[in-house]
Design a protein around this motif. Structure first.
Motif, short mmCIF file in Angstrom:
data_model
loop_
_atom_site.label_atom_id
_atom_site.label_comp_id
_atom_site.label_asym_id
_atom_site.label_seq_id
_atom_site.Cartn_x
_atom_site.Cartn_y
_atom_site.Cartn_z
N ARG A 117 0.74 -7.11 -4.21
CA ARG A 117 0.58 -5.81 -3.55
C ARG A 117 0.35 -6.08 -2.07
O ARG A 117 -0.46 -6.95 -1.71
CB ARG A 117 -0.60 -5.06 -4.17
CG ARG A 117 -0.83 -3.66 -3.67
CD ARG A 117 -1.83 -2.94 -4.55
NE ARG A 117 -2.93 -3.81 -4.94
CZ ARG A 117 -3.74 -3.58 -5.97
NH1 ARG A 117 -3.56 -2.52 -6.72
NH2 ARG A 117 -4.72 -4.41 -6.24
N TRP B 48 3.99 -2.43 -4.32
CA TRP B 48 4.14 -3.56 -5.24
C TRP B 48 5.43 -4.32 -4.95
O TRP B 48 6.45 -3.71 -4.64
CB TRP B 48 4.20 -3.09 -6.69
CG TRP B 48 2.98 -2.48 -7.27
CD1 TRP B 48 2.80 -1.16 -7.60
CD2 TRP B 48 1.76 -3.14 -7.62
NE1 TRP B 48 1.55 -0.96 -8.13
CE2 TRP B 48 0.88 -2.16 -8.16
CE3 TRP B 48 1.32 -4.46 -7.53
CZ2 TRP B 48 -0.40 -2.46 -8.60
CZ3 TRP B 48 0.04 -4.77 -7.98
CH2 TRP B 48 -0.80 -3.79 -8.50
N GLU C 276 2.60 1.79 -4.77
CA GLU C 276 1.50 1.80 -5.72
C GLU C 276 1.22 3.22 -6.20
O GLU C 276 0.81 3.43 -7.35
CB GLU C 276 0.25 1.22 -5.08
CG GLU C 276 -0.92 1.09 -6.05
CD GLU C 276 -2.21 0.69 -5.37
OE1 GLU C 276 -2.89 -0.21 -5.90
OE2 GLU C 276 -2.53 1.26 -4.31
#
Length: 252
Positions: A117, A137, A159
């Protein structure tokens, strides 16, 4: 010389108009006939035996074999060279890799390399529907078909769209199925670009191929049914193991 060939093969079997055929190409043509006779998995004679049979140098045989390897007609098995199976046909559609491989009776799979991330850079933001700096991500997976490594896939998604990707998603499964079945997100349309590239040393190591093997590189930016950006995918497919198909309709 017999110029007859199967539909789709090079015109006059690729023989130039002046009729002078390079030695390696003549050997390649003979090997291609041998490949058809041997069938999938059949072992090719050694380079030395082939050089004696066709009365050429081993380097000439090596060049002919090298081209058949690049075309996916042959493959290496340990120190031997054997006849390869048919290429995997991947449809150019919103169907996932998993669906495409299963249609051909092969077992799809993926091996996770990394799931990270990071703050979304400005260039990526519009493609995944995120603001600059928001968490995104990045998932990298090796593509498998019957446990054979055939490609490398990098997926980017915000995300906000998949907040529990690291906890709820099975990396060996279809990401499209996860979005649809677990998160209720359906794909609407996508833009896709295909080009031919050579893998980097790292990519070649992960896929298990020589760096000189041509790769098919697909860039895809997908949107959901409401037209909102969803994901960006960069996928490398082995040029010797894949071909792509699509249906073209007339546009008035």
């Amino acid at each position: 010389m017999n110029y007859q060939s199967t539909p789709g093969a090079p015109v006059r079997s690729g023989v130039p108009e002046h009729g002078r055929v390079p030695k390696y190409y003549a050997v390649k043509a003979k090997l291609a006939l041998m490949v058809d006779e041997l069938g999938e998995g059949g072992p090719l004679p050694t380079e030395r035996d082939l050089a004696v049979r066709y009365e050429v140098s081993r380097e000439t045989v090596r060049q002919a074999i090298r081209e058949l390897l690049l075309e996916g007609r042959l493959r290496r098995r340990g120190r031997s060279t054997v006849v390869a199976g048919p290429k995997l046909e991947q449809p150019l559609s919103l169907a996932s890799y998993t669906e495409g491989v299963r249609r051909q009776g092969r077992r799809p799979g993926r091996a996770l390399i990394s799931l990270d991330r990071f703050p979304c850079p400005a260039a990526l933001a519009p493609e995944v529907g995120a603001e600059r700096g928001e968490p995104v991500w990045h998932m990298e997976r090796v593509l498998l078909a019957d446990d054979e490594r055939v490609g490398l896939e990098s997926t980017y998604v915000s995300e906000a769209r998949a907040p529990r990707l690291d906890a709820d998603f099975d990396p060996d499964s279809s990401f499209y199925a996860y979005l649809h079945d677990r998160l209720g997100i359906a794909f609407g349309d996508a833009d896709e670009r295909i080009e031919t590239v050579l893998a980097t040393p790292r990519e070649a190591l992960l896929i298990g191929t020589p760096p000189a093997l041509p790769m098919l590189l697909l860039h895809r930016v997908s949107r959901d049914t409401a037209g909102r950006p969803l994901e960006r995918v960069r996928t490398l497919y082995r040029g010797d193991r894949f071909s792509f198909t699509t249906h073209l309709g007339r546009q008035d």
